[in-house]
Design an enzyme around this catalytic site. Sequence first.
Site, PDB file in Angstrom:
ATOM      1  N   ASN A   1       0.843  -1.201   0.000  1.00  0.00           N
ATOM      2  CA  ASN A   1       0.000   0.000   0.000  1.00  0.00           C
ATOM      3  C   ASN A   1       0.886   1.262   0.000  1.00  0.00           C
ATOM      4  O   ASN A   1       1.579   1.544   0.963  1.00  0.00           O
ATOM      5  CB  ASN A   1      -0.900  -0.060   1.248  1.00  0.00           C
ATOM      6  CG  ASN A   1      -1.848   1.117   1.359  1.00  0.00           C
ATOM      7  OD1 ASN A   1      -1.516   2.238   0.993  1.00  0.00           O
ATOM      8  ND2 ASN A   1      -3.042   0.841   1.859  1.00  0.00           N
TER       9      ASN A   1
ATOM     10  N   ASP B   1      -1.060  -3.919  10.294  1.00  0.00           N
ATOM     11  CA  ASP B   1      -2.416  -4.331   9.964  1.00  0.00           C
ATOM     12  C   ASP B   1      -3.334  -3.328  10.628  1.00  0.00           C
ATOM     13  O   ASP B   1      -3.195  -3.026  11.818  1.00  0.00           O
ATOM     14  CB  ASP B   1      -2.736  -5.754  10.433  1.00  0.00           C
ATOM     15  CG  ASP B   1      -3.954  -6.283   9.681  1.00  0.00           C
ATOM     16  OD1 ASP B   1      -3.842  -6.473   8.456  1.00  0.00           O
ATOM     17  OD2 ASP B   1      -5.014  -6.469  10.299  1.00  0.00           O
ATOM     18  N   SER B   2      -4.215  -2.788   9.829  1.00  0.00           N
ATOM     19  CA  SER B   2      -5.018  -1.691  10.349  1.00  0.00           C
ATOM     20  C   SER B   2      -6.411  -1.729   9.760  1.00  0.00           C
ATOM     21  O   SER B   2      -6.672  -2.466   8.820  1.00  0.00           O
ATOM     22  CB  SER B   2      -4.325  -0.368  10.013  1.00  0.00           C
ATOM     23  OG  SER B   2      -3.925  -0.344   8.659  1.00  0.00           O
TER      24      SER B   2
ATOM     25  N   PHE C   1      -5.616   8.075   2.192  1.00  0.00           N
ATOM     26  CA  PHE C   1      -6.066   6.942   1.367  1.00  0.00           C
ATOM     27  C   PHE C   1      -7.258   6.275   2.063  1.00  0.00           C
ATOM     28  O   PHE C   1      -7.642   6.661   3.179  1.00  0.00           O
ATOM     29  CB  PHE C   1      -4.911   5.940   1.160  1.00  0.00           C
ATOM     30  CG  PHE C   1      -4.430   5.305   2.446  1.00  0.00           C
ATOM     31  CD1 PHE C   1      -3.519   5.972   3.250  1.00  0.00           C
ATOM     32  CD2 PHE C   1      -4.903   4.065   2.865  1.00  0.00           C
ATOM     33  CE1 PHE C   1      -3.080   5.399   4.453  1.00  0.00           C
ATOM     34  CE2 PHE C   1      -4.468   3.489   4.054  1.00  0.00           C
ATOM     35  CZ  PHE C   1      -3.555   4.166   4.847  1.00  0.00           C
TER      36      PHE C   1
ATOM     37  N   TYR D   1     -10.262   4.980   3.886  1.00  0.00           N
ATOM     38  CA  TYR D   1     -11.428   5.570   4.546  1.00  0.00           C
ATOM     39  C   TYR D   1     -11.172   6.993   5.062  1.00  0.00           C
ATOM     40  O   TYR D   1     -12.042   7.564   5.724  1.00  0.00           O
ATOM     41  CB  TYR D   1     -11.869   4.673   5.718  1.00  0.00           C
ATOM     42  CG  TYR D   1     -12.274   3.273   5.288  1.00  0.00           C
ATOM     43  CD1 TYR D   1     -13.514   3.033   4.697  1.00  0.00           C
ATOM     44  CD2 TYR D   1     -11.412   2.189   5.454  1.00  0.00           C
ATOM     45  CE1 TYR D   1     -13.886   1.761   4.287  1.00  0.00           C
ATOM     46  CE2 TYR D   1     -11.770   0.908   5.046  1.00  0.00           C
ATOM     47  CZ  TYR D   1     -13.001   0.703   4.465  1.00  0.00           C
ATOM     48  OH  TYR D   1     -13.363  -0.555   4.053  1.00  0.00           O
TER      49      TYR D   1
ATOM     50  N   HIS E   1      -3.356   6.510  14.288  1.00  0.00           N
ATOM     51  CA  HIS E   1      -3.162   5.178  14.844  1.00  0.00           C
ATOM     52  C   HIS E   1      -1.814   4.592  14.422  1.00  0.00           C
ATOM     53  O   HIS E   1      -1.061   4.067  15.211  1.00  0.00           O
ATOM     54  CB  HIS E   1      -4.325   4.285  14.387  1.00  0.00           C
ATOM     55  CG  HIS E   1      -4.579   4.323  12.891  1.00  0.00           C
ATOM     56  ND1 HIS E   1      -4.558   5.500  12.173  1.00  0.00           N
ATOM     57  CD2 HIS E   1      -4.806   3.340  11.979  1.00  0.00           C
ATOM     58  CE1 HIS E   1      -4.791   5.238  10.893  1.00  0.00           C
ATOM     59  NE2 HIS E   1      -4.945   3.936  10.749  1.00  0.00           N
ATOM     60  N   ARG E   2      -1.492   4.739  13.112  1.00  0.00           N
ATOM     61  CA  ARG E   2      -0.252   4.162  12.587  1.00  0.00           C
ATOM     62  C   ARG E   2       0.971   4.884  13.169  1.00  0.00           C
ATOM     63  O   ARG E   2       1.956   4.251  13.546  1.00  0.00           O
ATOM     64  CB  ARG E   2      -0.266   4.280  11.047  1.00  0.00           C
ATOM     65  CG  ARG E   2       0.903   3.615  10.359  1.00  0.00           C
ATOM     66  CD  ARG E   2       0.654   3.464   8.860  1.00  0.00           C
ATOM     67  NE  ARG E   2      -0.556   2.681   8.623  1.00  0.00           N
ATOM     68  CZ  ARG E   2      -1.738   3.198   8.311  1.00  0.00           C
ATOM     69  NH1 ARG E   2      -1.893   4.486   8.148  1.00  0.00           N
ATOM     70  NH2 ARG E   2      -2.785   2.404   8.159  1.00  0.00           N
TER      71      ARG E   2
HETATM   72  P1  IMP Z   1      -4.501  -3.961   5.639  1.00  0.00           P
HETATM   73  O1  IMP Z   1      -3.584  -3.666   4.500  1.00  0.00           O
HETATM   74  O2  IMP Z   1      -5.033  -5.342   5.650  1.00  0.00           O
HETATM   75  O3  IMP Z   1      -3.920  -3.537   6.950  1.00  0.00           O
HETATM   76  O4  IMP Z   1      -5.754  -3.051   5.339  1.00  0.00           O
HETATM   77  C1  IMP Z   1      -6.048  -1.944   6.069  1.00  0.00           C
HETATM   78  C2  IMP Z   1      -7.171  -1.189   5.407  1.00  0.00           C
HETATM   79  O5  IMP Z   1      -7.784  -0.376   6.428  1.00  0.00           O
HETATM   80  C3  IMP Z   1      -6.683  -0.211   4.354  1.00  0.00           C
HETATM   81  O6  IMP Z   1      -6.695  -0.732   3.076  1.00  0.00           O
HETATM   82  C4  IMP Z   1      -7.704   0.901   4.494  1.00  0.00           C
HETATM   83  O7  IMP Z   1      -8.875   0.557   3.837  1.00  0.00           O
HETATM   84  C5  IMP Z   1      -8.018   0.909   5.977  1.00  0.00           C
HETATM   85  N1  IMP Z   1      -7.127   1.857   6.679  1.00  0.00           N
HETATM   86  C6  IMP Z   1      -6.132   1.553   7.555  1.00  0.00           C
HETATM   87  N2  IMP Z   1      -5.497   2.653   7.960  1.00  0.00           N
HETATM   88  C7  IMP Z   1      -6.106   3.682   7.331  1.00  0.00           C
HETATM   89  C8  IMP Z   1      -5.859   5.083   7.340  1.00  0.00           C
HETATM   90  O8  IMP Z   1      -4.943   5.623   7.970  1.00  0.00           O
HETATM   91  N3  IMP Z   1      -6.691   5.800   6.553  1.00  0.00           N
HETATM   92  C9  IMP Z   1      -7.678   5.270   5.818  1.00  0.00           C
HETATM   93  N4  IMP Z   1      -7.934   3.971   5.752  1.00  0.00           N
HETATM   94  C10 IMP Z   1      -7.149   3.176   6.524  1.00  0.00           C
END
Ligand code: IMP
Length: 195
Positions: A10, A70-71, A153, A155, A181-182
Site C-alpha cells: 500500500n 495491519d489496520s 487513502f 477511509y 493510529h499508525r
Molecule cells: P490492511 O492492509 O489489511 O492492513 O488493510 C487496512 C485497510 O484499512 C486499508 O486498506 C484501508 O482501507 C483501511 N485503513 C487503515 N489505515 C487507514 C488510514 O490511515 N486511513 C484510511 N484507511 C485506513
Amino acid sequence: MPRIIFATGNTGKMKEIREILKDLPYEVVSMKEAGVTAEIVEDGTTFEENALIKARTIAELTGEIAMADDSGLEVDYLDKAPGVYSARFLGEDTSYEVKNRYLLEKLAGVEGAERSARFVCAIACVWPDGKSKVCRAVIEGELAKEPAGENGFGYDPIFYVPEYQKTTAELSLAEKNEISHRAKALREMKKEFLA
Ligand code: IMP
C-alpha cells in the site's frame, strides 16, 4: 546501513511509514523495493495476529528485519465493522468511493455519539533470530456526514476528527502523522530500535 523491510504493498501507508521512521539508522524499504514477492494469507482474527503473520513471513523469507502493519476502521454502530476486513470490505477491488458511500448510507439518520468510530493499527516487527514485538494504537473519531478531503487513502475522507474539525483526508501528511493510529504504534515500535 542495515535495513527494515516493510511488508506492505500500500503506497499510502508506505508514505506515512517512511516519514515516521526517517530518523532511524535503518533504511526502510517496501517489499517491492526489496524484490520480495509473497502471497500472504491474512487469516488471523485480530489486527495483532495479521500484522505478525505478515512480518514473520517476510522475515523468514529474507532473513532480514521485517515490519508489518495491519489496520482498519471500526464503526461502533456497525458492531465494529469493517474491522479486520477493512481492505476486503465489499470486495478488494471495490473503490473507496463506493465503500465510503456505502458506510455513510448505513449510518443515514444516525446522529452524534452513535457515529463513533476509530482507526486501529497493529505494527509487528520480527527479527532474524525469531524475536518479535507488536504495538497497537488507535485514533478515536466519528463518521463524517459527507466525504471530504483529498489526502491520505482508504477511509480517510469519511473519518472525522472532532478535535481538528477535519477528516483525516483534510489533514496534511505531517498533521496526520502526529495523531494517527499508525503513527502512534510506529513511534512506540521505534523505541525498540533506539534503546
Ligand atoms: P490492511 O492492509 O489489511 O492492513 O488493510 C487496512 C485497510 O484499512 C486499508 O486498506 C484501508 O482501507 C483501511 N485503513 C487503515 N489505515 C487507514 C488510514 O490511515 N486511513 C484510511 N484507511 C485506513
